[in-house]
Design an enzyme around this catalytic site. Sequence first.
Site, PDB file in Angstrom:
ATOM      1  N   ASP A 189     -43.238 -35.133  24.714  1.00  0.00           N
ATOM      2  CA  ASP A 189     -42.496 -34.462  25.603  1.00  0.00           C
ATOM      3  C   ASP A 189     -42.350 -34.978  26.909  1.00  0.00           C
ATOM      4  O   ASP A 189     -41.632 -34.478  28.127  1.00  0.00           O
ATOM      5  CB  ASP A 189     -43.442 -33.047  25.900  1.00  0.00           C
ATOM      6  CG  ASP A 189     -44.842 -33.233  26.464  1.00  0.00           C
ATOM      7  OD1 ASP A 189     -45.211 -34.436  26.451  1.00  0.00           O
ATOM      8  OD2 ASP A 189     -45.413 -32.425  27.070  1.00  0.00           O
ATOM      9  N   THR A 191     -42.866 -39.114  29.224  1.00  0.00           N
ATOM     10  CA  THR A 191     -43.057 -40.537  29.300  1.00  0.00           C
ATOM     11  C   THR A 191     -44.844 -40.862  29.759  1.00  0.00           C
ATOM     12  O   THR A 191     -45.154 -41.671  29.315  1.00  0.00           O
ATOM     13  CB  THR A 191     -42.183 -41.258  30.307  1.00  0.00           C
ATOM     14  OG1 THR A 191     -42.371 -41.022  31.598  1.00  0.00           O
ATOM     15  CG2 THR A 191     -40.699 -41.227  29.806  1.00  0.00           C
TER      16      THR A 191
END
Length: 247
Positions: A189, A191
Amino acid sequence: AWIEGDSGSVEVPFQQVKTGDTVVVTAGGLVPVDGKVRSGSAQVNQASITGESLPVGKAEGDSVIAGSLVESGQLHITAEKVGDDTTTAQIARMIHESLDRRSNTERLAQKHADRQVFVTLGLGAVTLALTRDLRRLSSVFLVDYACPIKLSAAVAVRATMSDAVSRGILIKGGPSIEKLAVADVFVFDKTGTLTHGSLTVTEVHPCRPGRWSAEDLLAMAASLEEHASHPVARAIVAAARSKGADH
């Protein structure tokens, strides 16, 4: 936890914090409650709860989560959830519940082991009837592998979960581990889930290169930032040290 009272801040056991109390958390302290910032500002590391790669700035009116770490600044927090109602407590409950959630492999191993018990008892009875030798009977029981079958699957699952936690991955029980074998796509969802969350200085550009070299500017910036705990400050100091810049 430190509670704000009429005569100043008082340290009390965590269990005594009540909803509505004003909790004071300074740099280096863990937030003990879920609540809203009443006053103050700080950089808060929520990585262990939300996976955010960098500390998040918190100020008046912002929500904070129990278990997060104040890296710099100071917060006065109005407690909204305490004790077993906090986010951290809910995660702990989920971990305990996941240990009781058996995978298909564990259930199959237990079923196999239960059958093996009757086989072992039958062999023991036959051995004793034919030989009348208790030592041979004990030998039959010693080579029984029902316990290793039952234990090995459970130990493997828990060892995998423990190793994953040490790498920052929370697995919700044995069934989730089994599903990894058939997974071909993973969706992340943000980085921050895939990065270390530590900043680095990549380049230094002096506005007046004639007066300041990049090395001098980095040394000056690091000298100013060395006592700060902000992630950007730490990155600047680390860059100066790696280049051997003078104080």
